[in-house]
Scaffold this active site. Structure first.
Site, PDB file in Angstrom:
ATOM      1  N   SER A  35       0.824  -1.203   0.000  1.00  0.00           N
ATOM      2  CA  SER A  35       0.000   0.000   0.000  1.00  0.00           C
ATOM      3  C   SER A  35       0.864   1.262   0.000  1.00  0.00           C
ATOM      4  O   SER A  35       1.853   1.360   0.723  1.00  0.00           O
ATOM      5  CB  SER A  35      -0.899   0.004   1.242  1.00  0.00           C
ATOM      6  OG  SER A  35      -1.665   1.182   1.264  1.00  0.00           O
ATOM      7  N   LYS A  59      -3.261   2.471  -2.289  1.00  0.00           N
ATOM      8  CA  LYS A  59      -2.850   3.433  -1.259  1.00  0.00           C
ATOM      9  C   LYS A  59      -3.981   3.563  -0.236  1.00  0.00           C
ATOM     10  O   LYS A  59      -5.156   3.625  -0.605  1.00  0.00           O
ATOM     11  CB  LYS A  59      -2.599   4.776  -1.939  1.00  0.00           C
ATOM     12  CG  LYS A  59      -2.436   5.963  -1.011  1.00  0.00           C
ATOM     13  CD  LYS A  59      -0.990   6.272  -0.747  1.00  0.00           C
ATOM     14  CE  LYS A  59      -0.812   7.314   0.348  1.00  0.00           C
ATOM     15  NZ  LYS A  59       0.406   7.065   1.137  1.00  0.00           N
ATOM     16  N   GLY A  86       1.428  11.371   4.304  1.00  0.00           N
ATOM     17  CA  GLY A  86       0.229  11.840   5.005  1.00  0.00           C
ATOM     18  C   GLY A  86      -1.048  11.408   4.313  1.00  0.00           C
ATOM     19  O   GLY A  86      -2.054  12.130   4.324  1.00  0.00           O
ATOM     20  N   CYS A 147      -2.256   4.469  11.349  1.00  0.00           N
ATOM     21  CA  CYS A 147      -2.471   5.880  11.056  1.00  0.00           C
ATOM     22  C   CYS A 147      -2.976   6.577  12.310  1.00  0.00           C
ATOM     23  O   CYS A 147      -3.427   5.943  13.260  1.00  0.00           O
ATOM     24  CB  CYS A 147      -3.358   6.056   9.832  1.00  0.00           C
ATOM     25  SG  CYS A 147      -5.013   5.497  10.040  1.00  0.00           S
ATOM     26  N   LYS A 184      -3.009  -4.409   9.362  1.00  0.00           N
ATOM     27  CA  LYS A 184      -1.605  -4.106   9.060  1.00  0.00           C
ATOM     28  C   LYS A 184      -0.910  -3.547  10.293  1.00  0.00           C
ATOM     29  O   LYS A 184      -1.254  -2.471  10.784  1.00  0.00           O
ATOM     30  CB  LYS A 184      -1.515  -3.117   7.900  1.00  0.00           C
ATOM     31  CG  LYS A 184      -0.069  -2.858   7.498  1.00  0.00           C
ATOM     32  CD  LYS A 184       0.044  -2.398   6.093  1.00  0.00           C
ATOM     33  CE  LYS A 184       1.473  -2.086   5.725  1.00  0.00           C
ATOM     34  NZ  LYS A 184       1.559  -1.357   4.486  1.00  0.00           N
ATOM     35  N   THR A 212       5.823   0.799   8.169  1.00  0.00           N
ATOM     36  CA  THR A 212       7.153   1.416   8.328  1.00  0.00           C
ATOM     37  C   THR A 212       7.518   1.626   9.803  1.00  0.00           C
ATOM     38  O   THR A 212       6.666   1.628  10.674  1.00  0.00           O
ATOM     39  CB  THR A 212       7.172   2.772   7.616  1.00  0.00           C
ATOM     40  OG1 THR A 212       6.063   3.542   8.081  1.00  0.00           O
ATOM     41  CG2 THR A 212       7.046   2.605   6.115  1.00  0.00           C
ATOM     42  N   GLY A 290       7.161  -3.007  -1.729  1.00  0.00           N
ATOM     43  CA  GLY A 290       6.887  -1.592  -1.569  1.00  0.00           C
ATOM     44  C   GLY A 290       7.956  -0.720  -2.190  1.00  0.00           C
ATOM     45  O   GLY A 290       8.021  -0.548  -3.416  1.00  0.00           O
TER      46      GLY A 290
HETATM   47  C1  LIG Z   1       5.919   6.352   0.039  1.00  0.00           C
HETATM   48  C2  LIG Z   1       5.253   5.311   0.893  1.00  0.00           C
HETATM   49  C3  LIG Z   1       3.898   5.417   1.154  1.00  0.00           C
HETATM   50  C4  LIG Z   1       3.255   4.478   1.941  1.00  0.00           C
HETATM   51  N1  LIG Z   1       1.921   4.578   2.172  1.00  0.00           N
HETATM   52  C5  LIG Z   1       1.279   3.618   2.879  1.00  0.00           C
HETATM   53  C6  LIG Z   1      -0.121   3.660   3.044  1.00  0.00           C
HETATM   54  O1  LIG Z   1      -0.805   4.533   2.546  1.00  0.00           O
HETATM   55  N2  LIG Z   1      -0.701   2.676   3.777  1.00  0.00           N
HETATM   56  C7  LIG Z   1       0.000   1.655   4.335  1.00  0.00           C
HETATM   57  O2  LIG Z   1      -0.574   0.783   4.983  1.00  0.00           O
HETATM   58  N3  LIG Z   1       1.344   1.583   4.167  1.00  0.00           N
HETATM   59  C8  LIG Z   1       1.974   2.540   3.454  1.00  0.00           C
HETATM   60  N4  LIG Z   1       3.344   2.446   3.283  1.00  0.00           N
HETATM   61  C9  LIG Z   1       4.076   1.343   3.887  1.00  0.00           C
HETATM   62  C10 LIG Z   1       4.268   0.190   2.889  1.00  0.00           C
HETATM   63  O3  LIG Z   1       3.047  -0.334   2.461  1.00  0.00           O
HETATM   64  C11 LIG Z   1       5.093  -0.938   3.524  1.00  0.00           C
HETATM   65  O4  LIG Z   1       4.398  -1.460   4.635  1.00  0.00           O
HETATM   66  C12 LIG Z   1       6.451  -0.479   3.995  1.00  0.00           C
HETATM   67  O5  LIG Z   1       6.965   0.505   3.135  1.00  0.00           O
HETATM   68  C13 LIG Z   1       7.457  -1.599   4.115  1.00  0.00           C
HETATM   69  O6  LIG Z   1       7.635  -2.263   2.892  1.00  0.00           O
HETATM   70  P1  LIG Z   1       8.831  -1.897   1.857  1.00  0.00           P
HETATM   71  O7  LIG Z   1      10.100  -1.932   2.633  1.00  0.00           O
HETATM   72  O8  LIG Z   1       8.728  -2.942   0.800  1.00  0.00           O
HETATM   73  O9  LIG Z   1       8.529  -0.543   1.339  1.00  0.00           O
HETATM   74  C14 LIG Z   1       3.987   3.401   2.492  1.00  0.00           C
HETATM   75  C15 LIG Z   1       5.360   3.294   2.215  1.00  0.00           C
HETATM   76  C16 LIG Z   1       5.988   4.222   1.423  1.00  0.00           C
HETATM   77  C17 LIG Z   1       7.444   4.068   1.166  1.00  0.00           C
END
Ligand SMILES: Cc1cc2nc3c(=O)[nH]c(=O)nc-3n(C[C@H](O)[C@H](O)[C@H](O)COP(=O)(O)O)c2cc1C
Ligand SMILES: Cc1cc2nc3c(=O)[nH]c(=O)nc-3n(C[C@H](O)[C@H](O)[C@H](O)COP(=O)(O)OP(=O)(O)OC[C@H]3O[C@@H](n4cnc5c(N)ncnc54)[C@H](O)[C@@H]3O)c2cc1C
Ligand SMILES: Cc1cc2nc3c(=O)[nH]c(=O)nc-3n(C[C@H](O)[C@H](O)[C@H](O)COP(=O)(O)OP(=O)(O)OC[C@H]3O[C@@H](n4cnc5c(N)ncnc54)[C@H](O)[C@@H]3O)c2cc1C
Ligand SMILES: Cc1cc2nc3c(=O)[nH]c(=O)nc-3n(C[C@H](O)[C@H](O)[C@H](O)COP(=O)(O)O)c2cc1C
Ligand code: FES
Ligand code: FES
Lengths: 329, 340, 329, 340
Positions: A35, A59, A86, A147, A184, A212, A290
């Site tokens: 996401s 997203k 955000g 969130c 999540k 994150t 991600g």
């Molecule tokens: C730019 C960005 C935007 C993100 N937006 C969301 C979001 O809207 N909702 C969500 O649950 N996680 C969001 N995440 C977290 C990712 O879904 C994921 O859980 C996290 O980045 C770890 O995975 P990765 O290391 O593969 O990025 C976001 C991550 C990034 C980098």
């Protein structure tokens, strides 16, 4: 037990069944997008076949349109990055009207990530998704409890088992029994298993780990935080060991009877097939890609193909056989 | 050209009034087939690498990208260092479809650009290109001023050549801190030879007067526009320069197209890190992606009041606020912690 | 306020005062080694001048000799590593007899990291250090509360404010009022500030942030965890954003009156001067270099020299002036 | 030579009985001035890079390291990739103090070795060397068998030359999976030419019989020792091979010095990742650092019962247990979570 036990010689990568079972819903591949890292799939289409993905996880969407945070919204860090978007987006109605139909037309499966400032908003967003005409293409909802909780000084719901459970209960009540709900989880907690348990008992059909990690980066030139809002979420390969650990802990808790057995979706630092395989071996039934999409939008396709080879080489005929394999005595 | 705000695409309207001339120059591929249409990911061999002013000019072999590229677009690049996740963006300084090459002009800013600038012939550079919306070329035959600051001058020779081919008179204004930092040929007597540009006239400014006029590009731009002829300004450079160009051009009644340079995590429109506050056709402001809806924006659509404005804890000139009247701007509730 | 306010043109790096104040003890430099990453200093001597360091923080020591964990004890991860040493060491008596005298003879300052399986062991280890003849060369004790609590299912003390406070109280009681005690915090908690507060109220004179993050790495070849004991501590540049965030949160809590004002020692991912400067700007009065020593044992000297230049270029005449600078409005 | 267990240094005793011969070959620098004495960190230019069997042989310019290096020591190397924190260790295959060069023989195992093996002439490699304790050369004139598996054979030519200079008869046994994987000259007729080694005889084994004797190095070593002459075995290679060498040598009454290869985070003795269970002079077992107290250990001091033993969740052959009788071995209390 060594790997040799299962070996089926001569297994070809294309014969491996990479489909994933998420609490009764079957995805054509265990490799999805994460996401917030693939918008609603459309932009990826120039680089990869979105219909071949296990799912496009959209997203996180809230009720109303949101502008997101001021910029800068990102800072690169060693093998990772911080973001502070955000939850910018057009709101659930725009998603349901524009994005989900596009995904359906493209032949892609959607998992819709829902968010809210309080449990009611989560519930209402979820209700609008599952009652929309586009609901047919939605395999599951992912509930982004990482969130800010407007009622609790903006602390994220996922920090507290009670707040997390309240959100899951509200969403479950809004969507009925048949919809697959993934909670999540945030890694920034002392007791991950306790929060997971609260989510499952409140109605989650599965868990996604991880969101994150909270981080800060300071620009030594300006001597100020690089992100306009100071803190952001850390993602990318840097966090992979934390993601694998979280998935490991969840699976271990299930094996020990401390957590009901539900599927876990592994997320965090997947940039190649080996990373995904680590999460699967630790206990993930499916994985999400991600941040790595930002460097290479075809990463999920690479991971899918590579996972097939890794499984075939080890004589594992399906993704399911590998799930949690590293826990075997 | 359309600008997406929030989830649903909305038209921003055509940028240049009365589009005319060579249609191939005007149709924005993104409007036809979605963002990044035509972009490819390629492991490109470096054909040559050498100094250009204080920068390094790389020529890489990437035929499909070279065939699709248009001025104003950019390339997102990686040297493969495993600790640096994100690609570095560079304007495409030139594309030669016949030779299958892209030119990039790289200024060393930090560790990533240092690695790119250290490449040698025979090395490889992973390139995703072309990305973003190109300059929409003004109607054929109308006068144009091109303005570039620092390495921002790199793509202007290319766009100048296209414009002159369409019958425009093209003035090029290039600025730099000192003579040494100018791109291209900067021998004192040959101001016209700067950049070796196929333009009608080159006007050089340097902060220290070591070449051309002492001062800023706007010191030259103002009189040039006042002298009449050009009603279109195409610019590329740091945001502070783009702002000044926009102010001067607007005062002279000229339109601007400005190639912005925001921090970009993905470059392909999926991450929402690169947004700028932009006014849409409906008069409403949205936080719009610079990578897919830009990097080229009409100056009058940018919310200058919210861009680079001093915010708490931030020095002037960095980042953009969300204007209070933007679509989806937060209600004034203090939110703490990291919503992601 | 922008940096310009403070500018003193013409400041030379060698004129910068890089000494650090730790709750009344002054270290000649704000750059130390991190516990467990420099043994007891002796091995570094071939590569760097140990007497020029702010301090050598010794490997956490327990009462008796310990063999540590089985191997493999390390796994490299993107921009980081996992370790599971298990506090191998010769015990406090060997430290006091062999290592501290060596450090003193080399002109180095020691900070002794103490550990234990229960509060009493912590107290006894600390007592033996401060009552030993070698105590004169010891500037402070660092209390490693991120080690397993034998009485609480092996959960680390730092996970819980009560357990953390119990350890600090025991150590404070054992060493008296005059010894500087740094409580070393774990980032793997929901409420860092709450635990920090418990530590300070129980007698900590300062805080060290952070210890490693819990992680797992799986060897896809063997399909088993890479570390013999499965989980390990994640360190290195990958964790820097988490360390900077933790220091930021502690400093912000102090500024908000939610935590007593005590010095913070920043640790996590320092590989160069900019990393150290980030921690200082976030609120660290001094920094420690850990994992980066493995790649380059002269890292602390490089960081020391580079920090002087960074401060001088910004017209900051002392390290103290930069501490927490990024919080200024 | 001393082995440190826990905090306090304790003597392990001299390895080879009756040290004699060229003293420069025998004094262990680590005993004089502490671990890593003589080691330097240097950004070394690559003078040449080319294939050697299935490996890559690099020659780098590092004069201070070349002057100090002795066989059995290693170099810890980094190509500067920012995502790979830790150095990769390579045996020093040869050191030429006159030319100021070190030779390294690199087998690609993963991403780090792939980057090292991809270096070209003119690139740079960051090197910390020489590290660890070298082979203690057996008394002058006594017969020695050198045994190497795979790239483990790399340093043996060097040590062979030193031994022959001291009047020893030197037999070299090198094993590999196939002919292609042997280092050096492997033309069928020239088994004696393997490695171009300055030894008295070369005995080749391959698993598939494509060169030399079909089988393992121990199939040759046993008869060689039985034939008499040599009472000293110096070996380098994977732990399983070292174990087999030790068993065969011990049965024949020969002493072994084995160059081990543990996962090392620091290579200089500060991190305690690289430990092996080793018996000290006092007969007690300690977890001892392979980097500073090894990598060369007398075979009879290694606790083979605890090395590479199958442990829960681990395949055979990986890692080492802490023997229950080791100094500081844990009391049988189940500890959960990450003590660090
Ligand atoms: C730019 C960005 C935007 C993100 N937006 C969301 C979001 O809207 N909702 C969500 O649950 N996680 C969001 N995440 C977290 C990712 O879904 C994921 O859980 C996290 O980045 C770890 O995975 P990765 O290391 O593969 O990025 C976001 C991550 C990034 C980098
Ligand atoms: C559309 C576009 C076109 C550009 N064209 C050129 C060009 O033609 N020639 C050229 O030399 N540079 C150009 N830049 C700027 C260039 O991308 C940055 O200088 C570079 O990303 C800095 O990386 P670094 O690792 O050297 O610096 P660091 O400061 O170490 O980078 C840290 C992070 O911040 C990001 N970042 C830092 N500065 C910038 C910046 N100015 N813009 C965007 N991201 C930044 C980096 O991408 C990286 O993720 C362009 C940027 C954009 C967005
Ligand atoms: C004293 C010593 C001497 C060595 N001599 C040679 C030599 O002469 N030639 C040669 O080709 N190789 C040699 N090796 C092995 C070599 O260091 C490893 O193959 C290399 O570290 C693997 O790195 P990688 O990134 O390619 O593999 P990866 O598997 O990706 O490495 C992951 C991590 O594990 C560590 N690791 C993996 N395998 C080993 C191993 N076998 N030994 C130690 N650490 C390992 C790496 O250093 C890295 O930190 C030696 C190792 C040691 C300790
Ligand atoms: C191999 C290793 C051993 C460590 N041992 C200890 C220890 O004994 N006590 C302690 O408080 N921290 C220990 N740490 C944690 C470090 O002191 C430090 O807090 C952490 O590694 C983060 O800093 P870094 O990223 O600079 O390494 C150890 C870290 C490593 C890598
Ligand atoms: S850089 Fe990702 S949306 Fe623009
Ligand atoms: S590798 Fe660090 S002590 Fe041996």
């Amino acid at each position: 037990m060594s790997a040799a036990t299962d070996v089926r010689p001569g297994l070809a990568p294309e014969d491996v069944d990479l489909s994933a079972d998420l609490a009764g819903v079957r995805l054509r591949s265990g490799v999805m997008t994460a996401s917030g890292c693939a918008a609603a799939g459309r932009e990826l289409a120039a680089f990869t076949d979105v219909a071949a993905l296990g799912a496009v996880v959209t997203k996180s969407v809230m009720l109303a349109p949101r502008s997101g945070r001021p910029t800068p919204r990102m800072a690169e860090t060693p093998a990772g990055m911080l973001n502070s978007i955000g939850l910018q987006g057009g709101g659930v109605d725009a998603l349901v009207e524009h994005d989900l139909p596009w995904l359906a037309a493209a032949g892609a499966t959607a998992v819709v990530s829902v968010a809210g400032g309080d449990p009611d908003e989560f519930g209402e967003v979820a209700r609008r998704v599952v009652t929309s005409p586009a609901a047919a293409g939605v395999a599951a909802l992912e509930v982004n409890i990482s969130c800010p909780n407007v009622a609790n000084r903006g602390l994220v719901f996922a920090c507290d088992p009670g707040s997390s459970a309240a959100v899951l209960r509200a969403v479950r009540a809004a969507v009925g029994d048949d919809v697959v709900l993934l909670a999540k989880l945030s890694p920034d907690v002392t007791d991950l298993v306790g929060i997971a348990r609260a989510c499952v008992e409140a109605g989650a059909s599965g868990l996604t780990a991880i969101n994150t990690l909270l981080g800060v980066d300071i620009d030594v030139r300006t001597m100020r935080p690089r992100l306009a809002v100071t803190t952001g979420g850390l993602s990318g390969p840097a966090v992979r060991p934390v993601a694998v650990r979280c998935v490991w802990q969840l699976r271990a808790a299930m094996l020990a009877g401390l957590l009901p057995e539900v599927p876990v979706v592994g997320t965090g630092g997947v940039a190649g097939p080996e990373d995904a395989f680590q999460l699967v071996l630790a206990g993930a039934s499916a994985v999400q890609v991600g941040t790595a999409l930002f460097a290479d939008p075809s990463t999920p396709a690479r991971v899918d193909a590579g996972l097939r080879s890794l499984l075939a080489e080890r004589g594992l005929a399906s993704l399911g056989e590998a799930v949690g394999h590293a826990h075997r005595p | 050209m359309s600008v997406v705000g929030g989830g649903a695409p909305e038209p921003l309207g055509v940028v240049t009034p009365g589009a005319a001339g060579d249609p191939a120059d005007l149709v924005d591929p993104a409007d036809e087939a979605g963002p990044s249409a035509g972009a490819v990911l390629v492991d490109a061999p470096v054909l040559s690498a050498g100094p250009d002013g204080a920068c390094t000019r790389l020529v890489v072999h990437a035929p499909a990208a070279a065939a699709a590229a248009r001025p104003g677009q950019f390339a997102a690049c990686s040297t493969g260092d495993s600790g640096m996740l994100l690609r570095r963006s560079f304007s495409i300084a030139a594309a030669d479809p016949a030779a299958g090459t892209l030119d990039l002009v790289v200024a060393v800013a930090g560790a990533g650009t240092a690695r790119v600038a250290a490449l040698r012939e025979g090395d490889r550079l992973s390139v995703v290109a072309p990305l973003g919306r190109p300059y929409a070329l003004p109607p054929a035959g109308e006068g144009v001023v091109l303005v570039g600051g620092g390495y921002g001058a790199a793509p202007l020779a290319w766009v100048g050549r296209l414009l002159r081919r369409r019958g425009s008179r093209v003035d090029l204004v290039v600025g730099a801190a000192t003579r040494e930092r100018l791109l291209g040929d900067t021998t004192p007597a040959a101001d016209d030879g700067v950049l070796d540009a196929p333009v009608d006239a080159v006007h050089v400014t340097t902060d220290d007067g070591s070449a051309g006029t002492r001062g800023r590009v706007t010191d030259v731009l103002g009189p040039l526009l006042a002298a009449g002829g050009a009603r279109h300004v195409l610019a590329c450079g740091p945001m502070a320069m783009l702002r000044a160009v926009h102010v001067v051009a607007a005062a002279a009644g000229a339109s601007t197209q400005l190639a912005t340079e925001e921090s970009m995590a993905c470059g392909i429109g999926v991450c929402m890190t690169c947004v700028l506050p932009v006014v849409g056709d409906d008069g409403r402001t949205r936080m719009v992606r610079a990578c897919t809806d830009g990097p080229v924006f009409p100056g009058e659509r940018l919310r200058w009041d919210a861009i680079g404005a001093p915010a708490p804890q931030r020095p002037a000139g960095v980042g953009a606020r969300v204007p209070d009247d933007a679509v989806g701007a937060p209600a004034p509730v203090a939110a703490v912690g990291g919503a992601r």
